[in-house]
Design an enzyme around this catalytic site. Structure first.
Site, short mmCIF file in Angstrom:
data_model
loop_
_atom_site.label_atom_id
_atom_site.label_comp_id
_atom_site.label_asym_id
_atom_site.label_seq_id
_atom_site.Cartn_x
_atom_site.Cartn_y
_atom_site.Cartn_z
N ASP A 64 -4.03 7.09 4.81
CA ASP A 64 -2.95 6.25 5.34
C ASP A 64 -3.48 5.12 6.22
OD1 ASP A 64 -0.14 5.66 5.86
OD2 ASP A 64 -0.46 6.46 7.88
N HIS A 67 -6.45 -0.11 6.83
CA HIS A 67 -6.45 -0.86 8.09
C HIS A 67 -7.78 -0.77 8.85
CE1 HIS A 67 -2.32 -0.99 7.08
NE2 HIS A 67 -1.93 0.11 7.70
N GLU A 119 -1.75 6.27 17.68
CA GLU A 119 -0.29 6.11 17.58
C GLU A 119 0.39 7.27 18.30
OE1 GLU A 119 1.24 4.37 13.72
OE2 GLU A 119 -0.31 5.72 13.02
N HIS A 124 -1.12 -4.99 6.15
CA HIS A 124 -0.45 -5.78 7.18
C HIS A 124 -1.30 -5.99 8.43
CE1 HIS A 124 0.71 -1.92 9.01
NE2 HIS A 124 1.00 -2.59 10.10
N LYS A 164 -2.11 10.40 14.83
CA LYS A 164 -0.68 10.34 15.15
C LYS A 164 -0.44 11.28 16.33
CE LYS A 164 1.26 8.50 11.10
NZ LYS A 164 1.59 7.08 11.35
N LYS A 202 0.83 -1.19 0.00
CA LYS A 202 0.00 0.00 0.00
C LYS A 202 0.88 1.25 0.00
CE LYS A 202 -1.46 1.97 4.08
NZ LYS A 202 -0.38 2.55 4.87
C1 BG6 Z 1 1.12 1.89 8.14
C2 BG6 Z 1 0.97 3.39 8.05
O1 BG6 Z 1 0.39 1.26 7.14
O2 BG6 Z 1 0.67 1.45 9.42
C3 BG6 Z 1 1.77 4.06 9.15
O3 BG6 Z 1 1.44 3.83 6.78
C4 BG6 Z 1 1.35 3.51 10.50
O4 BG6 Z 1 1.58 5.47 9.12
C5 BG6 Z 1 1.40 1.99 10.50
O5 BG6 Z 1 2.23 4.03 11.47
C6 BG6 Z 1 0.82 1.43 11.78
O6 BG6 Z 1 1.08 0.05 11.84
P1 BG6 Z 1 1.23 -0.69 13.24
O7 BG6 Z 1 1.43 -2.12 12.86
O8 BG6 Z 1 2.42 -0.08 13.92
O9 BG6 Z 1 -0.03 -0.45 13.98
#
Ligand code: BG6
Length: 494
Positions: free
Chosen positions: A240, A245, A221, A183, A344, A153
């Site tokens: 993003d 997600h 985050e 992911h 964020k 992505k």
């Molecule tokens: C990514 C985003 O896909 O996922 C990032 O581009 C984000 O901005 C990240 O920080 C968060 O993933 P995780 O696994 O740390 O929750």
């Protein structure tokens, strides 16, 4: 510590070609995931990992960086220099200008030595290069019916650009050969959503608008934009995080039980949810969406910059926080709000799904306290756990006094196994040819269509970011003035 397992499943020999093979994602996620699977004895076939890079004369630096990232990513007790050496000996660096045919000679010569292997092409470059790379692979005669392609992505920045990328890729690869990575779908706790819902009769019966008041999905985050300012400023929190997600989490929470665990059955059920999301319009966007941007603040007593300082610009309209009140217009979820939030530079990092059940129909007890406290809290990360909050009698005299108490299942206490990284599961699924945890093109189109109802409505109403201090929980009630307080409503702020 769990021992390396014996894996019965035998994989077909493979070549994994990583475009963008000297990029951050490859070092941080792709190679460590493969290394971990190697240590765990799962790569029980012959294979080559080929890192394609545009940088010439980079071999030494590549070896150094690879060793350092692999060593760091694996707990010390598991790193043994013989293993590391053996694994690295299967990784080859090839220099190629990804978008022009010229560079593909070396790659072709390399792959030709391994006839009969399945070829997996992993595109870990900006998606604007995907079309050119797949065309160049085709023109070089490097693809066939059994090749696979993995796409990172973000796939475009709008429905139109995402479709354009797909049109280019499908000139070379069929849908059954395409693996679109999200992911989040590879995370253990996200996969457990399926087990929680469909292996427990208890919950499924109550999983509807009759019994559920609202559902809250939060991915907070504490990190900022790190070194990805260029990318992030073009995307913002909505593209993003929500477009992929968070929407995938909504799907797993809301979908109907698929009749079987097959890729297309699961993906079709998710697709129905994405298509039933109620589009935003000029009215609803004003009351049911909030976007924000962080200013300077403190996170765990450390001063952090504002977003504008982080991206080194004076002005940017990009949102780093978004909250939405979404609805799924189908029978099961009629009028149940799904509160979706992500941001964020929030106070803490945590991802959680909270199912808030309705109040009991009739309160027998003398207490005036409301009885709407049944909650199922699914903590995805960190401190992974599931809590069921239930009303419980406070022991002792004084009549029926009660309070909410949690029934807790803590993953760490319940299992000895380590939690594999999401990329481990996903890359292995590509090797074995299982598309269940990858997004279909139809899902992508449906997700973009809904997301564009938000971006278009923001544009037409001139929606502005509300500033929030880094280290806070985002735009709060006090900032929102008298606006409906759903953004912060019953939010489990940790
Ligand atoms: C990514 C985003 O896909 O996922 C990032 O581009 C984000 O901005 C990240 O920080 C968060 O993933 P995780 O696994 O740390 O929750």
């Amino acid at each position: 510590m769990a021992k390396a397992r014996k894996h019965k499943e035998k994989f077909k020999n493979f070549n994994l070609v990583v475009f963008g093979g000297t990029g951050d994602l490859a070092y941080r996620k792709i190679y460590p995931a493969l290394y971990q699977r190697f240590i765990d004895n799962q790569l029980n076939c012959n294979y080559n990992i080929i890192s394609v890079s545009r940088k010439a004369g980079y071999e030494l630096k590549f070896q150094e960086k690879l060793t350092s990232f692999l060593t760091k990513s694996i707990k010390k007790s598991k790193t043994n220099s013989a293993d590391l050496k053996k694994f690295i000996s299967n990784i080859h660096l090839i220099t190629a200008e990804e978008s022009s045919l010229e560079g593909y000679g070396d790659l072709k010569a390399f792959l030709n030595q391994f006839k009969g292997y399945q070829d997996i092409f992993y595109f870990s470059t900006p998606s604007s290069a995907f079309g050119e790379i797949s065309q160049a692979l085709k023109d070089s005669g490097l693809t066939n019916e059994s090749s696979k392609v993995v796409l990172e992505k973000p796939l475009g920045h709008s429905l139109e650009s995402s479709n354009a990328i797909n049109d280019q890729i499908t000139k070379t690869f069929k849908e059954s050969q395409i693996y679109r990575i999200d992911h989040y779908l590879g995370k253990e706790t996200v996969q457990n959503l399926m087990v929680l819902r469909f292996a427990n009769n208890l919950f499924e019966r109550a999983w509807n608008s009759e019994n559920i008041d609202n559902i809250q999905i939060t991915v907070a985050e504490s990190l900022g934009v790190e070194k990805r300012a260029g990318y992030y400023d073009q995307s913002g929190a909505l593209l993003d995080m929500v477009q992929n997600h968070l929407l995938q989490l909504v799907c797993l929470v809301a979908m109907e039980p698929p009749y079987a665990l097959e890729a297309n059955e699961v993906r079709n059920e998710k697709l129905k949810i994405l298509r039933s999301l109620r589009p935003f319009n000029k009215q609803s966007i004003k009351t049911e969406s909030i976007k924000g941007q962080y200013t300077r603040g403190n996170i765990e007593d450390i001063k952090v910059n504002s977003y504008l300082e982080d991206i080194e610009k004076y002005e940017s309209k990009t949102e780093t926080f978004v909250a939405l009140k979404a609805y799924i217009d189908n029978w099961r979820w009629k009028n149940v709000p799904f509160y979706i939030r992500t941001g964020k530079r929030m106070k803490k990092r945590y991802s959680e799904i909270v199912i808030n059940f309705k109040e009991v129909k009739h309160n027998l007890f003398p207490s005036k306290e409301r009885m709407n406290n049944n909650k199922l809290i699914i903590r995805l990360q960190p401190e992974e756990r599931i809590e069921l909050i239930q009303m419980t009698k406070i022991p002792g005299p004084g009549g029926y006094r009660y309070k909410p108490i949690a029934l807790k299942l803590d993953y760490v206490d319940s299992f000895d196994e380590r939690f594999p990284e999401a990329y481990e599961r996903l890359i292995i699924d590509v090797i074995r040819g299982n598309q269940t945890l990858f997004m279909s093109q139809d899902e992508l189109v449906a997700a973009w269509t809904w997301i564009e109802s938000i971006t278009n409505s923001w544009k037409s109403t001139g929606a502005k970011n509300i500033l929030y201090e880094a280290g806070s929980w985002g735009p709060g009630d006090h900032i929102l003035d008298n606006k409906e307080s759903w953004v912060t409503k019953s939010w489990n702020k940790k």
